[in-house]
Design a protein around this motif. Sequence first.
Motif, PDB file in Angstrom:
ATOM      1  N   ILE A 248       0.830  -1.206   0.000  1.00 44.16           N
ATOM      2  CA  ILE A 248       0.000   0.000   0.000  1.00 44.16           C
ATOM      3  C   ILE A 248       0.863   1.253   0.000  1.00 44.16           C
ATOM      4  O   ILE A 248       0.608   2.209  -0.744  1.00 44.16           O
ATOM      5  CB  ILE A 248      -0.949  -0.021   1.213  1.00 44.16           C
ATOM      6  CG1 ILE A 248      -1.982  -1.124   1.054  1.00 44.16           C
ATOM      7  CG2 ILE A 248      -1.639   1.337   1.382  1.00 44.16           C
ATOM      8  CD1 ILE A 248      -2.842  -1.333   2.278  1.00 44.16           C
ATOM      9  N   MET A 249       1.914   1.265   0.802  1.00 41.97           N
ATOM     10  CA  MET A 249       2.805   2.419   0.845  1.00 41.97           C
ATOM     11  C   MET A 249       3.519   2.624  -0.483  1.00 41.97           C
ATOM     12  O   MET A 249       3.723   3.759  -0.931  1.00 41.97           O
ATOM     13  CB  MET A 249       3.823   2.243   1.974  1.00 41.97           C
ATOM     14  CG  MET A 249       3.220   2.257   3.369  1.00 41.97           C
ATOM     15  SD  MET A 249       2.284   3.748   3.717  1.00 41.97           S
ATOM     16  CE  MET A 249       3.578   4.978   3.600  1.00 41.97           C
ATOM     17  N   LYS A 250       3.878   1.505  -1.134  1.00 39.55           N
ATOM     18  CA  LYS A 250       4.545   1.623  -2.434  1.00 39.55           C
ATOM     19  C   LYS A 250       3.595   2.214  -3.481  1.00 39.55           C
ATOM     20  O   LYS A 250       3.992   3.054  -4.301  1.00 39.55           O
ATOM     21  CB  LYS A 250       5.036   0.242  -2.870  1.00 39.55           C
ATOM     22  CG  LYS A 250       5.823   0.255  -4.164  1.00 39.55           C
ATOM     23  CD  LYS A 250       6.418  -1.116  -4.459  1.00 39.55           C
ATOM     24  CE  LYS A 250       5.369  -2.139  -4.750  1.00 39.55           C
ATOM     25  NZ  LYS A 250       5.955  -3.447  -5.155  1.00 39.55           N
ATOM     26  N   ARG A 251       2.340   1.795  -3.444  1.00 36.29           N
ATOM     27  CA  ARG A 251       1.373   2.330  -4.401  1.00 36.29           C
ATOM     28  C   ARG A 251       1.116   3.813  -4.163  1.00 36.29           C
ATOM     29  O   ARG A 251       1.042   4.600  -5.119  1.00 36.29           O
ATOM     30  CB  ARG A 251       0.065   1.538  -4.292  1.00 36.29           C
ATOM     31  CG  ARG A 251       0.159   0.126  -4.856  1.00 36.29           C
ATOM     32  CD  ARG A 251      -1.131  -0.636  -4.653  1.00 36.29           C
ATOM     33  NE  ARG A 251      -1.054  -1.969  -5.235  1.00 36.29           N
ATOM     34  CZ  ARG A 251      -2.003  -2.900  -5.111  1.00 36.29           C
ATOM     35  NH1 ARG A 251      -3.090  -2.613  -4.405  1.00 36.29           N
ATOM     36  NH2 ARG A 251      -1.854  -4.079  -5.668  1.00 36.29           N
ATOM     37  N   LEU A 252       0.983   4.181  -2.915  1.00 39.30           N
ATOM     38  CA  LEU A 252       0.752   5.592  -2.615  1.00 39.30           C
ATOM     39  C   LEU A 252       1.939   6.449  -3.041  1.00 39.30           C
ATOM     40  O   LEU A 252       1.766   7.563  -3.568  1.00 39.30           O
ATOM     41  CB  LEU A 252       0.488   5.763  -1.116  1.00 39.30           C
ATOM     42  CG  LEU A 252      -0.833   5.202  -0.589  1.00 39.30           C
ATOM     43  CD1 LEU A 252      -0.905   5.337   0.929  1.00 39.30           C
ATOM     44  CD2 LEU A 252      -2.011   5.927  -1.236  1.00 39.30           C
ATOM     45  N   THR A 253       3.139   5.927  -2.834  1.00 38.15           N
ATOM     46  CA  THR A 253       4.342   6.662  -3.254  1.00 38.15           C
ATOM     47  C   THR A 253       4.389   6.806  -4.768  1.00 38.15           C
ATOM     48  O   THR A 253       4.733   7.869  -5.314  1.00 38.15           O
ATOM     49  CB  THR A 253       5.600   5.949  -2.752  1.00 38.15           C
ATOM     50  OG1 THR A 253       5.530   5.806  -1.331  1.00 38.15           O
ATOM     51  CG2 THR A 253       6.848   6.732  -3.112  1.00 38.15           C
ATOM     52  N   LEU A 257       4.320  10.265  -7.057  1.00 46.44           N
ATOM     53  CA  LEU A 257       5.332  10.614  -8.055  1.00 46.44           C
ATOM     54  C   LEU A 257       4.697  10.957  -9.393  1.00 46.44           C
ATOM     55  O   LEU A 257       5.106  11.900 -10.079  1.00 46.44           O
ATOM     56  CB  LEU A 257       6.314   9.453  -8.219  1.00 46.44           C
ATOM     57  CG  LEU A 257       7.268   9.197  -7.040  1.00 46.44           C
ATOM     58  CD1 LEU A 257       8.067   7.934  -7.264  1.00 46.44           C
ATOM     59  CD2 LEU A 257       8.200  10.396  -6.856  1.00 46.44           C
ATOM     60  N   VAL A 258       3.682  10.169  -9.775  1.00 43.57           N
ATOM     61  CA  VAL A 258       3.013  10.426 -11.060  1.00 43.57           C
ATOM     62  C   VAL A 258       2.303  11.781 -11.034  1.00 43.57           C
ATOM     63  O   VAL A 258       2.374  12.566 -11.986  1.00 43.57           O
ATOM     64  CB  VAL A 258       2.024   9.282 -11.371  1.00 43.57           C
ATOM     65  CG1 VAL A 258       1.142   9.646 -12.568  1.00 43.57           C
ATOM     66  CG2 VAL A 258       2.777   7.991 -11.654  1.00 43.57           C
ATOM     67  N   MET A 259       1.613  12.068  -9.932  1.00 38.89           N
ATOM     68  CA  MET A 259       0.883  13.321  -9.849  1.00 38.89           C
ATOM     69  C   MET A 259       1.811  14.521  -9.694  1.00 38.89           C
ATOM     70  O   MET A 259       1.411  15.667  -9.964  1.00 38.89           O
ATOM     71  CB  MET A 259      -0.084  13.264  -8.649  1.00 38.89           C
ATOM     72  CG  MET A 259      -1.139  12.198  -8.772  1.00 38.89           C
ATOM     73  SD  MET A 259      -2.160  12.378 -10.253  1.00 38.89           S
ATOM     74  CE  MET A 259      -2.944  13.939  -9.908  1.00 38.89           C
ATOM     75  N   ALA A 299       3.140   6.463 -15.679  1.00 37.01           N
ATOM     76  CA  ALA A 299       2.254   5.427 -15.153  1.00 37.01           C
ATOM     77  C   ALA A 299       2.504   4.096 -15.835  1.00 37.01           C
ATOM     78  O   ALA A 299       2.553   3.038 -15.183  1.00 37.01           O
ATOM     79  CB  ALA A 299       0.800   5.859 -15.319  1.00 37.01           C
ATOM     80  N   LEU A 300       2.679   4.110 -17.174  1.00 36.83           N
ATOM     81  CA  LEU A 300       2.954   2.867 -17.911  1.00 36.83           C
ATOM     82  C   LEU A 300       4.271   2.240 -17.475  1.00 36.83           C
ATOM     83  O   LEU A 300       4.390   1.020 -17.353  1.00 36.83           O
ATOM     84  CB  LEU A 300       2.968   3.155 -19.417  1.00 36.83           C
ATOM     85  CG  LEU A 300       1.607   3.502 -20.043  1.00 36.83           C
ATOM     86  CD1 LEU A 300       1.794   3.887 -21.513  1.00 36.83           C
ATOM     87  CD2 LEU A 300       0.644   2.332 -19.912  1.00 36.83           C
ATOM     88  N   TYR A 301       5.245   3.070 -17.230  1.00 40.47           N
ATOM     89  CA  TYR A 301       6.550   2.559 -16.785  1.00 40.47           C
ATOM     90  C   TYR A 301       6.425   1.894 -15.406  1.00 40.47           C
ATOM     91  O   TYR A 301       6.990   0.820 -15.174  1.00 40.47           O
ATOM     92  CB  TYR A 301       7.558   3.714 -16.740  1.00 40.47           C
ATOM     93  CG  TYR A 301       8.922   3.310 -16.233  1.00 40.47           C
ATOM     94  CD1 TYR A 301       9.825   2.632 -17.070  1.00 40.47           C
ATOM     95  CD2 TYR A 301       9.309   3.588 -14.921  1.00 40.47           C
ATOM     96  CE1 TYR A 301      11.069   2.261 -16.606  1.00 40.47           C
ATOM     97  CE2 TYR A 301      10.552   3.216 -14.446  1.00 40.47           C
ATOM     98  CZ  TYR A 301      11.430   2.549 -15.299  1.00 40.47           C
ATOM     99  OH  TYR A 301      12.667   2.161 -14.834  1.00 40.47           O
ATOM    100  N   MET A 302       5.687   2.523 -14.503  1.00 34.96           N
ATOM    101  CA  MET A 302       5.537   1.949 -13.171  1.00 34.96           C
ATOM    102  C   MET A 302       4.712   0.674 -13.189  1.00 34.96           C
ATOM    103  O   MET A 302       4.962  -0.264 -12.422  1.00 34.96           O
ATOM    104  CB  MET A 302       4.896   2.981 -12.235  1.00 34.96           C
ATOM    105  CG  MET A 302       5.807   4.158 -11.927  1.00 34.96           C
ATOM    106  SD  MET A 302       5.057   5.330 -10.786  1.00 34.96           S
ATOM    107  CE  MET A 302       6.375   6.543 -10.653  1.00 34.96           C
ATOM    108  N   ILE A 303       3.703   0.629 -14.104  1.00 36.28           N
ATOM    109  CA  ILE A 303       2.915  -0.608 -14.236  1.00 36.28           C
ATOM    110  C   ILE A 303       3.785  -1.737 -14.768  1.00 36.28           C
ATOM    111  O   ILE A 303       3.704  -2.885 -14.311  1.00 36.28           O
ATOM    112  CB  ILE A 303       1.706  -0.358 -15.161  1.00 36.28           C
ATOM    113  CG1 ILE A 303       0.705   0.577 -14.458  1.00 36.28           C
ATOM    114  CG2 ILE A 303       1.030  -1.674 -15.527  1.00 36.28           C
ATOM    115  CD1 ILE A 303      -0.445   1.002 -15.344  1.00 36.28           C
ATOM    116  N   LYS A 304       4.649  -1.406 -15.731  1.00 34.74           N
ATOM    117  CA  LYS A 304       5.552  -2.419 -16.289  1.00 34.74           C
ATOM    118  C   LYS A 304       6.515  -2.938 -15.231  1.00 34.74           C
ATOM    119  O   LYS A 304       6.829  -4.136 -15.192  1.00 34.74           O
ATOM    120  CB  LYS A 304       6.330  -1.819 -17.472  1.00 34.74           C
ATOM    121  CG  LYS A 304       7.221  -2.839 -18.176  1.00 34.74           C
ATOM    122  CD  LYS A 304       7.926  -2.183 -19.370  1.00 34.74           C
ATOM    123  CE  LYS A 304       8.806  -3.220 -20.055  1.00 34.74           C
ATOM    124  NZ  LYS A 304       9.527  -2.626 -21.222  1.00 34.74           N
TER     125      LYS A 304
END
Length: 308
Positions: A248-253, A257-259, A299-304
């Motif tokens: 959860i903390m990784k997703r929030l971080t 970063l994206v925003m 976002a695409l890079y982080m999803i990958k």
Amino acid sequence: MRTFLKNGTGLVPCDKWEPNCWVNVVKPTMQDKKYLTETLHVPEAFYDDIEDVDERPRIEVEDGWCFILMRIPCKLHDENTSFTTVPLGIIFKDDIFVSVCFFKTDLIPDFIQYTKRKNIQFTDNINFVFRLLLSSSIWFLKYLKQINIQTKAAEKQLESSVRNEELQTLLRLEKCLVYFTTSLRGNDILTHRLKNMRGAKDVYDPDLVEDVEIESKQALEQSIVYSEVLSGMMDAYASVISNNLNIIMKRLTSISLVMMLPTLIASFLGMNLEEGTTIFNWLFWATVGASLLLTLLSALYMIKKKWF
């Protein structure tokens, strides 16, 4: 409340005390205490020891009185503890036999019904105590099965959602198993001492004592196994909770970063646009487009990379 039971078709109630009858006292009142100490002359120290819920199993002999204290299982209707163990005191001398328990349990009524089904007679005090120990071990096993069922139910709920309620349920069950294990060990020691007590070797039934030892050992081993399994399960789910928190903390971080990218671009270019710029200015739309494109690529890079 006190009841008197004598030999019949098993153990049957009688109206008043008779020699060699069983005086069964459950949740005693002051009148019951007065009857035991003043009428039957039961030592008050023994009565007070039974009242202490933390007393350990033991045997005492004083002035011809024999005092035996065992631990029996008890089911509670309490949110904090489902099962526990309570002391059952047995006091006898000559033709007086008394049992005292300050809690209402399922063991005593079931034991009385069992004597009626099997037509068991009250022959001597020692074998009667062994029969109570055997019934106690059987009820330990019954409650251990219920604890196992509750553990499996909590485990299924934890598989879908790790919440504090399920973890607290496991913690309560683990506490019950600790009570059971401690009491069963105490009862096992009591059985060996009672078997080797002076004068008991010529009285007790060897087959009955063997059954008591087998059932007690089985209940103790089962309690230890359930306790170890539950302890391992608690450790595993503690790791799962910690891992979920990290995710959860990784997703929030990552979202932060994206925003941050469009905010950063807008901050820089917003200070350098021509005075009076409106939304129809091409530079405004270029800034918005660049921000959206950069956000999408990030976002695409982080999803990958499986950061989401």
